[in-house]
Structures are given as C-alpha cells and as structure tokens.
Enzyme design. Structure first.
Site, PDB file in Angstrom:
ATOM      1  N   GLU A 175      -7.101   4.522   7.727  1.00  0.00           N
ATOM      2  CA  GLU A 175      -6.940   5.952   7.433  1.00  0.00           C
ATOM      3  C   GLU A 175      -8.188   6.511   6.740  1.00  0.00           C
ATOM      4  OE1 GLU A 175      -3.175   5.540   5.426  1.00  0.00           O
ATOM      5  OE2 GLU A 175      -2.256   4.967   7.332  1.00  0.00           O
ATOM      6  N   SER A 212       3.127  -2.415  10.261  1.00  0.00           N
ATOM      7  CA  SER A 212       4.576  -2.387  10.439  1.00  0.00           C
ATOM      8  C   SER A 212       5.259  -3.716  10.108  1.00  0.00           C
ATOM      9  CB  SER A 212       4.932  -1.933  11.856  1.00  0.00           C
ATOM     10  OG  SER A 212       4.474  -0.609  12.070  1.00  0.00           O
ATOM     11  N   ASN A 228       0.870  -1.180   0.000  1.00  0.00           N
ATOM     12  CA  ASN A 228       0.000   0.000   0.000  1.00  0.00           C
ATOM     13  C   ASN A 228       0.903   1.224   0.000  1.00  0.00           C
ATOM     14  OD1 ASN A 228      -1.846   2.004   0.435  1.00  0.00           O
ATOM     15  ND2 ASN A 228      -2.294   1.441   2.566  1.00  0.00           N
ATOM     16  N   GLU A 275      -5.662  -5.226  10.408  1.00  0.00           N
ATOM     17  CA  GLU A 275      -4.624  -4.222  10.625  1.00  0.00           C
ATOM     18  C   GLU A 275      -4.911  -3.481  11.927  1.00  0.00           C
ATOM     19  OE1 GLU A 275      -2.631  -3.054   6.697  1.00  0.00           O
ATOM     20  OE2 GLU A 275      -4.315  -1.713   6.976  1.00  0.00           O
ATOM     21  N   GLY A 316       2.082   2.042  10.626  1.00  0.00           N
ATOM     22  CA  GLY A 316       3.005   3.161  10.483  1.00  0.00           C
ATOM     23  C   GLY A 316       3.687   3.564  11.776  1.00  0.00           C
ATOM     24  N   LYS A 375       0.112   4.235  -0.317  1.00  0.00           N
ATOM     25  CA  LYS A 375      -0.556   5.427   0.229  1.00  0.00           C
ATOM     26  C   LYS A 375      -0.308   6.626  -0.699  1.00  0.00           C
ATOM     27  CE  LYS A 375       0.045   3.477   4.766  1.00  0.00           C
ATOM     28  NZ  LYS A 375      -0.169   3.635   6.184  1.00  0.00           N
ATOM     29  N   HIS A 399      -9.539   0.992   4.660  1.00  0.00           N
ATOM     30  CA  HIS A 399      -8.296   1.180   5.411  1.00  0.00           C
ATOM     31  C   HIS A 399      -8.583   2.093   6.614  1.00  0.00           C
ATOM     32  CE1 HIS A 399      -4.215   2.416   6.387  1.00  0.00           C
ATOM     33  NE2 HIS A 399      -3.799   1.359   5.701  1.00  0.00           N
TER      34      HIS A 399
HETATM   35  C1  PEP Z   1      -0.906  -0.031   5.799  1.00  0.00           C
HETATM   36  O1  PEP Z   1      -0.849   1.098   5.365  1.00  0.00           O
HETATM   37  O2  PEP Z   1      -1.851  -0.778   5.469  1.00  0.00           O
HETATM   38  C2  PEP Z   1       0.140  -0.476   6.715  1.00  0.00           C
HETATM   39  C3  PEP Z   1       0.018  -1.638   7.267  1.00  0.00           C
HETATM   40  O3  PEP Z   1       1.169   0.400   6.913  1.00  0.00           O
HETATM   41  P1  PEP Z   1       2.574   0.060   7.637  1.00  0.00           P
HETATM   42  O4  PEP Z   1       3.062  -1.252   7.045  1.00  0.00           O
HETATM   43  O5  PEP Z   1       3.462   1.201   7.300  1.00  0.00           O
HETATM   44  O6  PEP Z   1       2.299  -0.078   9.088  1.00  0.00           O
END
Ligand code: PEP
Length: 259
Positions: free
Chosen positions: A100, A216, A9, A170, A176, A11, A98
């Site tokens: 976000e 992460s 992803n 997630e 992040g 972003k 997501h």
């Molecule tokens: C994501 O954006 O779905 C995500 C898991 O980000 P990160 O791997 O940076 O935590």
C-alpha cells in the site's frame, strides 16, 4: 536470527478506545492460551504506539511496531516520524515497503533501501515487504519481480545486517482480498527468496533469515500456510483486528499446536 513471528498490521483502523480494548483482549488470551515461543508483534498506527505499549506493560511478550518510518534521521520533514523516535518509544519493529505504501505513496526500491538502513541504525527490526501484483503473476514474472524488489532494497546490507531484517512476502493480489496464496505458492516463493539470499550471502546466512507470508491469512488457513518449511509465520492485516482470530493464528504458528 530466524524465528517464528506473527505480526498484526492494523493499518489505519480503530479508535483509541477500540485499539486499547483489542490490545487487552489479545494480551489476555496470549497469557492464558499461548505456550509457544512465537514472537508476537502489533503494528499499530503511530498515535497508538505509546498507549498500546502502556496497556501491554513492561516485560510483555507482545512487541509493538510501526507501519512506516521516514528515510531521514531528524529535521524539517513536517508530518514525518523517524525511526529514532519509534525506537525511543520502545517500538521494536517497523514495516517497510508495504504494497500500500508502494502503490499509494510511490515508495520505490531506493527509498525503501534508505528506510531499511535508518531502521537498522536506530535499532528497529524492519519487516520488509515484497510481492507481485496479479498481472505479473499471470504472466509468470512473479519470481523476477520479487527478486528485484529484494535486491533493490536489501542487497546493499552486509551479512550481519541482513540477518536482522524480517522479510514478508505478500502477493498484492492476496492482500485484503480474501484470496490467499496456496501453501505451495507461498513455499515456492519463500524458497526462491531464500535461494537468492543464499546466492548472495551464503546458505548459513540465508537459513537464518525470517520470511513471513502475508495475504488474507486467517484462523482457517494459517496452520497449513505456516506448515511449509520456508514459511516462518505471517504478517496479518484484517484478521489481526479481531482478537480471537488473531490469537488462533498465533497458535497455528506453534509447532506442535499449543493447548
Ligand atoms: C497486510 O496488510 O499486510 C495484509 C496481509 O492484509 P490482509 O491480511 O488483510 O490480507
């Protein structure tokens, strides 16, 4: 159908030139180094979908996805992008819900159910995200919340439809932040989601659904996270922006390890 998937992803990151360079690097390394049947997906910003697909070329083993789509099919929705448009570009996946999008754009379970529907109707595979904030986990409400998120946006689907959805667990506190769920925490939640799906759709259908972990994931923790029986791969944010790191995560998804 249940498969191993590693999806990046991106972003809202990278200029076009940087995005194309990243795509070429990943494609080259995958061709030379990855022997497994793990499905690889690059979820790029909308404007980069077509150029990235061009760099990958016909017959690439790397698929492309978007990070969102409209809940509407067509029409007067200025600034929106429809699932049909994405499918017409030859995108195959779309991330829906997501954290976000839930947090910054107020997307709720009902809206996300509509987005899942339109994605499926358009022939896209939705990667449906769910996960709890830290304060909910600290109070022990994480399974209830994730169960509710899955129910609110997916339980109207029939058996054939639900099997086409990829679920990504997630935990919001791990996205992040550099703070990853332990493999035990990931496995516990994935097994819980699968057991809820089994209660609703039956064990055979639940066993056929792909459930990814996101939060992460990096080259150092991926192998352990992916070794859990109910973790079918990962949705990867930050680490998908670095070609070497992302390819090492793809390799970690293979069993046995690819050479
Ligand atoms: C994501 O954006 O779905 C995500 C898991 O980000 P990160 O791997 O940076 O935590």
């Amino acid at each position: 159908m249940r498969k191993k998937i590693v999806a990046g992803n991106w972003k809202m990151n990278k200029t076009l030139d940087e995005a194309l360079a990243l795509t070429s690097e990943i494609a080259g390394m995958v061709k030379d180094e990855v022997r497994s049947d793990t499905t690889i997906v690059l979820c790029t910003p909308f404007p980069y979908l077509v150029p990235v697909l061009r760099v990958l070329g016909d017959g690439s083993r790397i698929a492309v996805g978007a990070q969102n789509c409209s809940q509407h099919e067509w029409g007067a929705y200025t600034g929106e992008t429809s699932a049909l448009m994405l499918a017409s570009l030859k995108a195959q996946y779309v991330i829906i819900g997501h954290s976000e999008r839930r947090q910054y754009f107020g997307e709720d379970g009902k809206l996300l159910a509509a987005k899942v529907d339109i994605a499926l109707r358009s022939g896209l595979t939705p990667i449906f995200c769910c996960g709890e904030p830290l304060e909910v986990r600290e109070k022990g409400g994480h399974q209830d919340l994730v169960g509710e998120q899955v129910e609110a946006s997916l339980y109207h689907l029939d058996e054939a439809q639900i099997k086409k959805v990829v679920i990504a667990y997630e935990p919001v506190w791990a996205i992040g932040t550099g703070k990853t769920a332990t493999s035990a925490q990931a496995q516990e939640m994935h097994a819980f989601i699968r057991s809820q799906l089994a209660a609703k759709y039956g064990q055979a259908t639940a066993s056929d659904i792909t459930i990814l972990y996101g939060g992460s994931v990096n080259a150092s923790n991926a192998r352990e996270l992916f070794s859990s029986p109910d973790v079918d791969g990962g949705l990867v944010g930050g680490a998908s922006l670095k070609s070497r790191e992302f390819v090492e995560i793809i390799k970690a998804c293979s069993t046995p390890a690819s050479p």
